[in-house]
Design an enzyme around this catalytic site. Structure first.
Site, PDB file in Angstrom:
ATOM      1  N   CYS A  26       0.336  -6.429   7.597  1.00  0.00           N
ATOM      2  CA  CYS A  26      -0.812  -5.947   8.352  1.00  0.00           C
ATOM      3  C   CYS A  26      -1.819  -7.095   8.408  1.00  0.00           C
ATOM      4  CB  CYS A  26      -1.400  -4.699   7.713  1.00  0.00           C
ATOM      5  SG  CYS A  26      -1.963  -4.938   6.008  1.00  0.00           S
ATOM      6  N   ALA A  27      -3.091  -6.801   8.552  1.00  0.00           N
ATOM      7  CA  ALA A  27      -4.083  -7.861   8.715  1.00  0.00           C
ATOM      8  C   ALA A  27      -4.258  -8.699   7.454  1.00  0.00           C
ATOM      9  CB  ALA A  27      -5.422  -7.248   9.117  1.00  0.00           C
TER      10      ALA A  27
END
Length: 462
Positions: A26-27
């Site tokens: 994810c980020a």
């Protein structure tokens, strides 16, 4: 930093290539599904250069690297392990297979409610603004501005069953638009508005059964249960109806069967379930508030570790929609627990001499003030043990105070400093005091009990 070496160092810490089923990111985090979680060594993972913390949650091993760096590590990791790239949704599906029934339920509720949180938050912010305008007499309460803002703030709760119907159908494998239709049936104008029942309502006789003409505006459980039933019926029909007739027969039969079940059986049962949960919480809040606040505030962070906390959105939405309650008194308690994690984390940042620990602790503490605690919990407080216990104590103190002061919020999803935007105006000063108590309590206890190992950046236990 040698990214290729980082990827190579992670493999043995995770139990070897054969123990790694899939990887995504994810980020900020590298997300992995392992064959056997027990073969992974948390200490070895956190010793790898660039790792800011790691934790296992919802069937995934999540390793925190930070924005930008995680993309590079992920690319090198795939090359080093020979894994194929998968999406986060595919990874989540694989991870879900490893969860127990309680965790699966929490994951399901999370998937249903998280997408609609922006709608509820916006409504809550508008309610807070409207409350301030009325409380401080900024404008005439009968003005067109107030009337329109009232419409804007209540719309999300009026059509809440439609929103839930859409996301629930998507989660249960049904047609999201049919789910929205079911939500529309439950809030049809022919039914008396759920908030206007006190003024009386009609009943209709359906083959000897009296059906109350009461809408389900703002309710949660009736539409979730009904859409689960709808999705089951729809999937069964897809298997039985010939392809040439599927587009016509399946939605037609699904809506008719589900509509009758919704109004006759599932809807009333779901309303009773939701009202029962809200009533029980209200009784506990009213008669054992101080103790309940301390218990909930002190245990919330432990619940976060399991991921079950996502299921609380459904209960909070039910409190807001209940005409006899109409306020979220749970979210301020969760907020105190989050702020306390930040206080404990900042204590570590202040006392440690280890540059790597400080580099993680400071942004993680700031993140807690904004309502995001995972980095602090898994990267710092649990790692050193006693700071996590200190945060539980701070959360208990803050939780007890906000309940004793009857602090309420007008939405779900916002905690910490952003939560001030949805605090009822009359509760603002007490919310701030509660945050100071939670933060200060955790900071002081963590500072006094912090083990010497934290100064050298070595893990300790409680």
């Amino acid at each position: 930093m040698d990214i290729k070496q980082v990827a190579q160092d992670l493999i043995p810490a995770l139990g070897g290539k054969a123990n790694i089923a899939s990887a995504a990111h994810c980020a900020t985090r590298l997300r992995l599904v392992l064959v056997d979680d027990a073969k992974a060594s948390k200490e070895k993972i956190e010793a790898v250069e660039g790792v800011k913390g790691c934790f296992a949650n919802a069937g995934q091993m999540q390793i925190i690297f930070g924005t930008g760096l995680v993309n590079k590590v992920h690319a090198e990791f795939l090359e080093a392990t020979g894994l194929d790239q998968v999406s986060k949704s595919e990874l989540t599906n694989k991870a879900t297979e490893k969860l127990n029934p309680v965790q699966r339920l929490a994951r399901t509720l999370s998937n249903i409610f998280v997408p609609i949180i922006p709608a509820i938050v916006s409504a809550g912010l508008l309610m807070g603004l409207l409350g301030m305008m009325k409380t401080y007499g900024w404008v005439d309460s009968s003005s067109a501005l107030v009337v329109m803002l009232d419409m804007f703030s209540s719309a999300a709760f009026i059509i809440l069953p439609v929103l839930i119907g859409f996301t629930a159908a998507r989660e249960f494998g049904g047609n999201p638009y049919l789910g929205a239709v079911i939500g529309g049936i439950l809030t049809h104008p022919a039914l008396t508005n759920a908030w206007g029942v006190a003024g009386g309502y009609d009943t209709m006789n359906f083959f000897g059964i009296d059906v109350a003409m009461i809408g389900y505006q703002g309710t949660v459980f009736p539409v979730m249960l009904t859409v689960w039933f709808m999705s089951t019926v729809e999937k069964w029909l897809h298997k039985k109806v010939p392809n040439s007739l599927d587009l016509i027969i399946t939605p037609f039969v699904t809506v008719i069967v589900t509509g009758f079940m919704a109004l006759l059986i599932i809807g009333p049962a779901g309303r009773a379930l939701g009202d029962g949960i809200s009533w029980l919480l209200d009784v506990v809040y009213t008669h054992a508030g101080f103790v309940a606040g301390a218990l909930f505030g002190g245990s919330y962070s432990m619940i976060v570790i399991t991921g079950v906390h996502h299921s609380f959105h459904a209960i909070e939405a039910g409190l807001l929609a209940n005409p006899e309650i109409g306020i979220n008194f749970l979210l301020p308690i969760w907020s105190m627990a989050n702020i306390a994690q930040g206080g404990a984390c900042f204590a570590v940042a202040l006392k440690t001499r280890d540059a790597k620990v400080k580099a993680v602790a400071i942004p993680a503490g700031v993140s807690c003030m904004l309502g995001i605690t995972e980095a602090a919990i898994f990267g710092i407080n649990l790692r050193f043990g006693k700071p996590f216990v200190a945060a539980l104590i701070g959360g208990a103190l803050g939780g007890a105070y906000v309940v004793a002061a009857h602090v309420g919020m007008t939405a779900v999803g916002l905690t910490g400093l952003p939560g001030t935007a949805i605090v009822a105006p009359e509760s603002m000063i007490h919310y701030i005091i509660g945050m100071l108590i939670a933060f200060g309590g955790a900071f002081v206890v963590s500072s006094l009990t912090l083990p010497s190992e934290a100064i050298n950046g070595k893990p300790a236990t409680a």
